[in-house]
Motif scaffolding. Structure first.
Motif, PDB file in Angstrom:
ATOM      1  N   PRO A  79      42.986 -46.088 -21.597  1.00  0.00           N
ATOM      2  CA  PRO A  79      42.230 -44.830 -21.706  1.00  0.00           C
ATOM      3  C   PRO A  79      40.724 -45.042 -21.621  1.00  0.00           C
ATOM      4  N   GLU A  80      40.243 -46.167 -22.139  1.00  0.00           N
ATOM      5  CA  GLU A  80      38.801 -46.443 -22.089  1.00  0.00           C
ATOM      6  C   GLU A  80      38.294 -46.565 -20.653  1.00  0.00           C
ATOM      7  N   ASP A  81      39.180 -46.931 -19.734  1.00  0.00           N
ATOM      8  CA  ASP A  81      38.775 -47.013 -18.324  1.00  0.00           C
ATOM      9  C   ASP A  81      38.400 -45.640 -17.786  1.00  0.00           C
ATOM     10  N   LEU A  82      39.076 -44.598 -18.264  1.00  0.00           N
ATOM     11  CA  LEU A  82      38.733 -43.236 -17.847  1.00  0.00           C
ATOM     12  C   LEU A  82      37.371 -42.830 -18.402  1.00  0.00           C
ATOM     13  N   ASP A  83      37.079 -43.238 -19.628  1.00  0.00           N
ATOM     14  CA  ASP A  83      35.760 -42.956 -20.202  1.00  0.00           C
ATOM     15  C   ASP A  83      34.671 -43.639 -19.381  1.00  0.00           C
ATOM     16  N   LEU A  84      34.936 -44.858 -18.949  1.00  0.00           N
ATOM     17  CA  LEU A  84      33.971 -45.608 -18.141  1.00  0.00           C
ATOM     18  C   LEU A  84      33.670 -44.869 -16.842  1.00  0.00           C
ATOM     19  N   LEU A  85      34.707 -44.384 -16.174  1.00  0.00           N
ATOM     20  CA  LEU A  85      34.497 -43.637 -14.927  1.00  0.00           C
ATOM     21  C   LEU A  85      33.734 -42.352 -15.184  1.00  0.00           C
ATOM     22  N   ASP A  86      34.097 -41.649 -16.259  1.00  0.00           N
ATOM     23  CA  ASP A  86      33.433 -40.380 -16.535  1.00  0.00           C
ATOM     24  C   ASP A  86      31.937 -40.581 -16.797  1.00  0.00           C
ATOM     25  N   ARG A  87      31.601 -41.645 -17.503  1.00  0.00           N
ATOM     26  CA  ARG A  87      30.184 -41.931 -17.730  1.00  0.00           C
ATOM     27  C   ARG A  87      29.469 -42.228 -16.416  1.00  0.00           C
ATOM     28  N   GLU A  88      30.133 -42.946 -15.539  1.00  0.00           N
ATOM     29  CA  GLU A  88      29.505 -43.298 -14.262  1.00  0.00           C
ATOM     30  C   GLU A  88      29.359 -42.064 -13.375  1.00  0.00           C
ATOM     31  N   LEU A  89      30.347 -41.176 -13.427  1.00  0.00           N
ATOM     32  CA  LEU A  89      30.259 -39.944 -12.634  1.00  0.00           C
ATOM     33  C   LEU A  89      29.100 -39.072 -13.096  1.00  0.00           C
ATOM     34  N   GLY A  90      28.784 -39.126 -14.388  1.00  0.00           N
ATOM     35  CA  GLY A  90      27.690 -38.315 -14.918  1.00  0.00           C
ATOM     36  C   GLY A  90      26.351 -39.003 -14.925  1.00  0.00           C
ATOM     37  N   ALA A  91      26.303 -40.273 -14.532  1.00  0.00           N
ATOM     38  CA  ALA A  91      25.048 -41.033 -14.597  1.00  0.00           C
ATOM     39  C   ALA A  91      24.060 -40.560 -13.529  1.00  0.00           C
ATOM     40  N   GLY A  92      22.791 -40.585 -13.869  1.00  0.00           N
ATOM     41  CA  GLY A  92      21.746 -40.271 -12.901  1.00  0.00           C
ATOM     42  C   GLY A  92      21.803 -38.865 -12.359  1.00  0.00           C
ATOM     43  N   GLY A  93      22.344 -37.935 -13.147  1.00  0.00           N
ATOM     44  CA  GLY A  93      22.403 -36.556 -12.675  1.00  0.00           C
ATOM     45  C   GLY A  93      23.461 -36.306 -11.631  1.00  0.00           C
ATOM     46  N   ASN A  94      24.432 -37.252 -11.485  1.00  0.00           N
ATOM     47  CA  ASN A  94      25.467 -37.112 -10.457  1.00  0.00           C
ATOM     48  C   ASN A  94      26.653 -36.279 -10.913  1.00  0.00           C
ATOM     49  N   GLY A  95      26.594 -35.724 -12.108  1.00  0.00           N
ATOM     50  CA  GLY A  95      27.765 -35.047 -12.651  1.00  0.00           C
ATOM     51  C   GLY A  95      28.315 -33.968 -11.741  1.00  0.00           C
ATOM     52  N   ASN A  96      29.619 -33.973 -11.557  1.00  0.00           N
ATOM     53  CA  ASN A  96      30.309 -32.964 -10.756  1.00  0.00           C
ATOM     54  C   ASN A  96      31.543 -32.556 -11.545  1.00  0.00           C
ATOM     55  N   PRO A  97      31.426 -31.537 -12.377  1.00  0.00           N
ATOM     56  CA  PRO A  97      32.545 -31.198 -13.268  1.00  0.00           C
ATOM     57  C   PRO A  97      33.800 -30.774 -12.521  1.00  0.00           C
ATOM     58  N   GLY A  98      33.667 -30.380 -11.250  1.00  0.00           N
ATOM     59  CA  GLY A  98      34.846 -29.985 -10.486  1.00  0.00           C
ATOM     60  C   GLY A  98      35.574 -31.142  -9.834  1.00  0.00           C
ATOM     61  N   LEU A  99      35.033 -32.354  -9.955  1.00  0.00           N
ATOM     62  CA  LEU A  99      35.644 -33.518  -9.306  1.00  0.00           C
ATOM     63  C   LEU A  99      36.868 -33.968 -10.094  1.00  0.00           C
ATOM     64  N   GLY A 100      38.026 -33.976  -9.439  1.00  0.00           N
ATOM     65  CA  GLY A 100      39.244 -34.431 -10.084  1.00  0.00           C
ATOM     66  C   GLY A 100      39.360 -35.939 -10.031  1.00  0.00           C
ATOM     67  N   VAL A 101      40.199 -36.489 -10.909  1.00  0.00           N
ATOM     68  CA  VAL A 101      40.427 -37.934 -10.975  1.00  0.00           C
ATOM     69  C   VAL A 101      41.900 -38.210 -10.695  1.00  0.00           C
ATOM     70  N   VAL A 102      42.145 -39.127  -9.764  1.00  0.00           N
ATOM     71  CA  VAL A 102      43.497 -39.593  -9.462  1.00  0.00           C
ATOM     72  C   VAL A 102      43.613 -41.026  -9.960  1.00  0.00           C
ATOM     73  N   ALA A 103      44.427 -41.238 -10.980  1.00  0.00           N
ATOM     74  CA  ALA A 103      44.639 -42.583 -11.526  1.00  0.00           C
ATOM     75  C   ALA A 103      45.738 -43.267 -10.727  1.00  0.00           C
ATOM     76  N   LYS A 104      45.395 -44.403 -10.122  1.00  0.00           N
ATOM     77  CA  LYS A 104      46.368 -45.155  -9.331  1.00  0.00           C
ATOM     78  C   LYS A 104      47.129 -46.103 -10.264  1.00  0.00           C
ATOM     79  N   ILE A 105      48.425 -45.887 -10.366  1.00  0.00           N
ATOM     80  CA  ILE A 105      49.255 -46.693 -11.262  1.00  0.00           C
ATOM     81  C   ILE A 105      49.802 -47.863 -10.459  1.00  0.00           C
ATOM     82  N   GLU A 106      49.233 -49.053 -10.713  1.00  0.00           N
ATOM     83  CA  GLU A 106      49.569 -50.211  -9.889  1.00  0.00           C
ATOM     84  C   GLU A 106      49.728 -51.498 -10.693  1.00  0.00           C
ATOM     85  N   ARG A 107      49.532 -51.443 -12.013  1.00  0.00           N
ATOM     86  CA  ARG A 107      49.697 -52.639 -12.844  1.00  0.00           C
ATOM     87  C   ARG A 107      50.584 -52.313 -14.053  1.00  0.00           C
ATOM     88  N   PRO A 108      51.250 -53.328 -14.609  1.00  0.00           N
ATOM     89  CA  PRO A 108      52.129 -53.080 -15.759  1.00  0.00           C
ATOM     90  C   PRO A 108      51.404 -52.421 -16.931  1.00  0.00           C
TER      91      PRO A 108
END
Length: 518
Positions: free
Chosen positions: A362-391
């Motif tokens: 779950p912390e990985d999602l927080d990391l992405l959300d912080r990066e999406l909002g960094a530097g005024g880049n926030g886009n609240p309409g941007l959806g996130v697709v989590a790729k399930i590829e590891r155990p």
């Protein structure tokens, strides 16, 4: 509650002793059946109480906001129920013409309540719970449909599942190529940020949206950031066109320049040099979605030797830019690389969704959300697709869904290539089913990805097995095609196939359309 024996005795007095023996036998059979209904009622009522109680700590573990999110509440109920083996109860319910509970993913408590109401009516007693209304019973389906429309855009009139296509580099230069894909049925354009660059990505997104406008449809754009994907780089062979077979040894090097030594006829540098230093003897290394399965036999300073344990019948040619999977090696990598951080500004500018590789916690999602909002880049309409590829992502899937809920639109991609390499090909079929169930319980859309109609897209001719696989993908909300010379034919075929399957199946539920072949 009337005791079973008292109810049976009272009913028996309704049969006069002077009646024929056959009537008495029928009465006794009826009494035994009603005893079974009483027992079933108690078992279902106990199961409902158990699910409700065991779901509470699961829900608490999801965080303080989880209890206010209906999809997450239902997910907790589903997990609680699936911790128990209900197969004997299912068969008993089936015999009475009642729901076997086999399709309750989106409505756990409503299904149990509906069964309890039916059992109570059969037993001639008052139900302990009210019958759910139609809206209450199908609320989970409505949540999933709404989430899918918000994430992927509205579906075409003739099918429910969307079609996603990975755009080739030519899509940046040829708007007619993209328009043809839209005309054939593409709903979502996928841009792989592991290839090309920002200018090409902008052109691809522009062409996709323009093609959608011309067709009177909304075409959405997914931009898939690369993540810490480990790939081969330079490849050195002892002989030209040499293929690796079972028993061959390959030298992996942490330096930029591979080199051969002794009887090792293959040497490869990798995109993540520190990976080599973290390998241990006995660790597995899989090449190109498992075309070669190898094991580490030797480690030394800055290099490791792997031996091929399994390979294609004619061997596999080692090439640059092919993926490597390390299911036994703890790499401790962040799912966001420096390249991803640089690419995100273009993603925010151009995309409707961002594909997130190697998300595990779950912390990985927080990391992405912080990066999406960094530097005024926030886009609240941007959806996130989590790729399930590891155990780890599989184990943490419910927690990932709960962490994303209520923040951004969220979907899951079953990245079947990497996932099969990580968990083993034998478990993939089972695991993709379980991921579909978990996501349906939470109202989360799913993308069915990797090698869908691969032969058709590459050669123009499908295999029988891949047609069946693509048909099973209709249970997901989106099916993804990769790029290839015949991708247009792939889109047309998939469009027809998904439309036909929609008439026969909704998620796990068969729909009994009239058959016309007999």
């Amino acid at each position: 509650m009337i005791p079973v024996m008292e109810w049976s005795r009272k009913s028996f007095y309704l049969v006069e002793g002077r009646e024929r023996e056959e009537t008495v036998m029928v009465a006794f059979e009826h009494f035994a059946d009603m005893d079974d209904v009483w027992g079933l009622t108690e078992r279902v009522e106990s199961l409902r109480d158990l699910v409700a109680n065991e779901a509470r700590p699961i829900l608490q573990g999801f965080g303080p906001e989880a209890a206010s999110l209906p999809g997450i509440v239902n997910l907790a109920h589903y997990l609680a129920l699936r911790h128990h083996d209900v197969r004997p109860l299912q068969r008993a319910l089936m015999r009475h013409g009642l729901s076997s509970l086999g399709r309750l993913e989106s409505r756990v408590l409503p299904t149990l309540d509906a069964v309890l109401v039916a059992l109570a009516a059969r037993a001639g007693r008052q139900s302990p719970v009210p019958l759910p209304s139609s809206d209450e019973f199908f609320a989970g389906e409505a949540r999933l449909e709404q989430a899918t429309d918000l994430m992927f855009g509205p579906p075409p009139a003739h099918r429910r599942s969307r079609i996603m296509v990975t755009l080739a580099s030519e899509a940046a230069e040829d708007p007619a190529f993209v328009a043809d894909l839209v005309r054939r049925g593409m709903d979502i354009a996928r841009i792989n940020c592991a290839h090309d660059g920002p200018e090409a990505w902008r052109a691809m997104a522009k062409h996709a949206r323009a093609a959608g406008d011309a067709a009177g449809r909304r075409i959405t754009v997914l931009m898939d950031i690369a993540g810490p994907k480990i790939r081969t780089e330079q490849v050195l062979l002892a002989e030209r066109k040499l293929k690796a077979n079972v028993g061959d040894r390959i030298r992996l090097v942490a330096s930029d320049e591979p080199s051969l030594f002794d009887d090792v006829r293959f040497s490869v540098s990798v995109s993540l040099p520190e990976m080599v230093t973290r390998l241990k003897v006995g660790d597995r290394v899989l090449y190109d979605d498992g075309k070669l399965q190898t094991v580490v036999t030797e480690v030394a300073d800055g290099m490791a030797v792997i031996r091929v344990e399994r390979a294609k019948a004619n061997g596999a040619r080692l090439k640059p830019e092919k993926g490597l999977n390390l299911p036994d090696t703890a790499l401790g990598l962040s799912p966001l690389t420096a390249k991803d951080e640089g690419d995100i500004s273009t993603v925010v500018e151009c995309a409707d969704m961002v594909g997130y590789s190697f998300v595990s916690r779950p912390e990985d999602l927080d990391l992405l959300d912080r990066e999406l909002g960094a530097g005024g880049n926030g886009n609240p309409g941007l959806g996130v697709v989590a790729k399930i590829e590891r155990p780890e992502a599989v184990r943490n899937l419910p927690a990932l869904i709960a962490r994303a809920a209520g923040k951004r639109e969220f979907a899951v991609m079953i990245a079947r290539g990497d996932l099969a390499a990580e968990i083993g090909f034998e478990r993939l079929a089972e695991m993709q089913e379980e991921i579909l169930w978990i996501c349906e319980a939470a109202g989360v859309p799913v993308i069915w990805a990797t090698q869908v109609l691969e032969n058709l897209v590459r050669t123009g001719v499908p295999s029988r097995g891949e047609m069946t696989d693509a048909a099973m993908g209709a249970r997901a909300e989106c099916v993804m095609l990769n790029k290839g010379p015949a991708v247009g034919e792939g889109v047309s075929t998939l469009d027809t196939l998904l439309a036909r399957m929609d008439e026969h199946m909704f998620k796990k539920t068969p729909e009994l359309r009239a058959l016309k072949s007999w």
